[in-house]
Design a protein around this motif. Sequence first.
Motif, short mmCIF file in Angstrom:
data_model
loop_
_atom_site.label_atom_id
_atom_site.label_comp_id
_atom_site.label_asym_id
_atom_site.label_seq_id
_atom_site.Cartn_x
_atom_site.Cartn_y
_atom_site.Cartn_z
N LEU A 17 2.20 1.61 -3.48
CA LEU A 17 1.16 2.10 -4.37
C LEU A 17 0.98 3.61 -4.20
N ARG B 154 1.59 6.56 -6.99
CA ARG B 154 0.59 7.58 -7.29
C ARG B 154 1.18 8.98 -7.13
N ILE C 299 0.80 2.09 -11.77
CA ILE C 299 -0.25 2.11 -10.74
C ILE C 299 -1.11 0.86 -10.83
N TYR C 300 -1.51 0.48 -12.05
CA TYR C 300 -2.33 -0.72 -12.23
C TYR C 300 -1.59 -1.97 -11.73
N LEU D 291 -1.18 -5.74 -4.92
CA LEU D 291 -1.82 -5.61 -3.62
C LEU D 291 -2.98 -6.59 -3.48
N LYS D 292 -3.79 -6.72 -4.51
CA LYS D 292 -4.91 -7.68 -4.47
C LYS D 292 -4.41 -9.11 -4.33
N GLN E 7 0.75 -2.11 -9.44
CA GLN E 7 0.81 -2.08 -7.97
C GLN E 7 -0.52 -2.51 -7.37
N GLN E 8 -1.61 -2.10 -7.97
CA GLN E 8 -2.94 -2.48 -7.49
C GLN E 8 -3.15 -3.98 -7.61
N ASP E 9 -2.72 -4.55 -8.74
CA ASP E 9 -2.85 -6.01 -8.92
C ASP E 9 -2.01 -6.76 -7.90
N ARG F 16 0.84 -1.22 0.00
CA ARG F 16 0.00 0.00 0.00
C ARG F 16 0.86 1.25 0.00
#
Length: 424
Positions: free
Chosen positions: A255, A259, A313-314, A320-321, A316-318, A252
């Motif tokens: 991420l 950002r 960013i995408y 994290l999930k 990093q989001q993946d 997080r």
Amino acid sequence: MHKSIKKTALICAGLLICTGAFADSLKLTVQDSVKRALEGNITLKQSQLNLNSLKRTKNLSWGVISPTVTASGSWGKATENELESLGFNIGLNLALTPSLYTSINGAVLNYEKGLLDYESAVKSIELNVRKVYYSLLFEKENIALQNQTVESSKKQYESTQAKYNRGAIPQIDVLSSQVTYQNNQLNLENQKMQFVNDIANFKQLLGIDQSEEVELTGSLEDLISNKDISIEGIEIKNSKVASLEKQIEIARNNLLSTRFTAWGPTLSASYSYAPGATSLDDFETWKDGGRFSVSASIPLDGFLPWSRGAQSIYAQQDGLKNLELQLNDAKTSQQVNIDSCLRKINQYKQGVELRKKSVELAQKSYNMMLEAYNHGTRDLITLQNSADKLLQAQVQLKSEIFNLAAAQLDLENEIGVEYGSLSK
């Protein structure tokens, strides 16, 4: 011939270790072994070095906000009039971005993750040491049982030889007892050889020099506890779950940093002081000069969905999930492992009680067979089978005790409590 001598020497060394015949040997309890491993294990020392590096980075992470200071000087000489001049310049620059926060926070989180990893390594080393120690106790006591079997089969062979010499039994009984005696001797030698090899590996695990002789104290019987094992009211601290939770915090933070890089503004400030160049012949004339500037910039890369910043960013989001899914799975696995350990503990405790009764019955059976054989009402094969069953029952009891101790260690490791605390 050389190999035979070497093998005999190793077996003799194993026998001395098993019997504690070294007067100056290092006596180790399981707690002593754990302490030595924590002090001398190479893997743990490497983990400590990595933790120290992360701590140093954390303590100096504030350095990213320190300004940049520059200083310069110049000297010149004109070719026309040969006038010499001197000049100085001092500059101060400071850049502030939102990423400074995530950089400092990231260093703190990485250190906390390293601390968790180090504590997990300590627990893992202690778990391994305890299991290996109990395994060596199991081998040591099996060697003692096998040694008794060898002595018993030797006496049977000598007794059978004497009966044959009196013409009371056929020669086949002598040959059978001799084969049993020799086979038991070979099994004993193989077990001693294995014990010597395992002791060497144990020394390496503890960081003990191979030339130092060790003696294990204690007994598998000491590991048996009549206390019912329960985890009710215990706060569970699973190392894998804790590590994943910290990784999610780090993800997080990363991420947020990404950002900030894609969208966050950068504020820069600079100040420079530059005394004007002057003739070395006239120091009273100086042209002092100073300049202060402030600038701000806002990146637009993150607002474009096909840009590198947006794609980062995408990603990093993946990531994290994915970590969140791993955490959910780890929590489920944790509960499954805890329930499995509890079932194994209950099963092995029942098994220990049953094996004790089996040993008692096998011992009575062997004593009756031995008495009957001495009176000539039972043959040698029946007596040998009875002896084999007694040895098998004794070994199975030792194995059940070891399995019980190992299952309890696994449970204590899974819930994150001090080893041995559940049986106190």
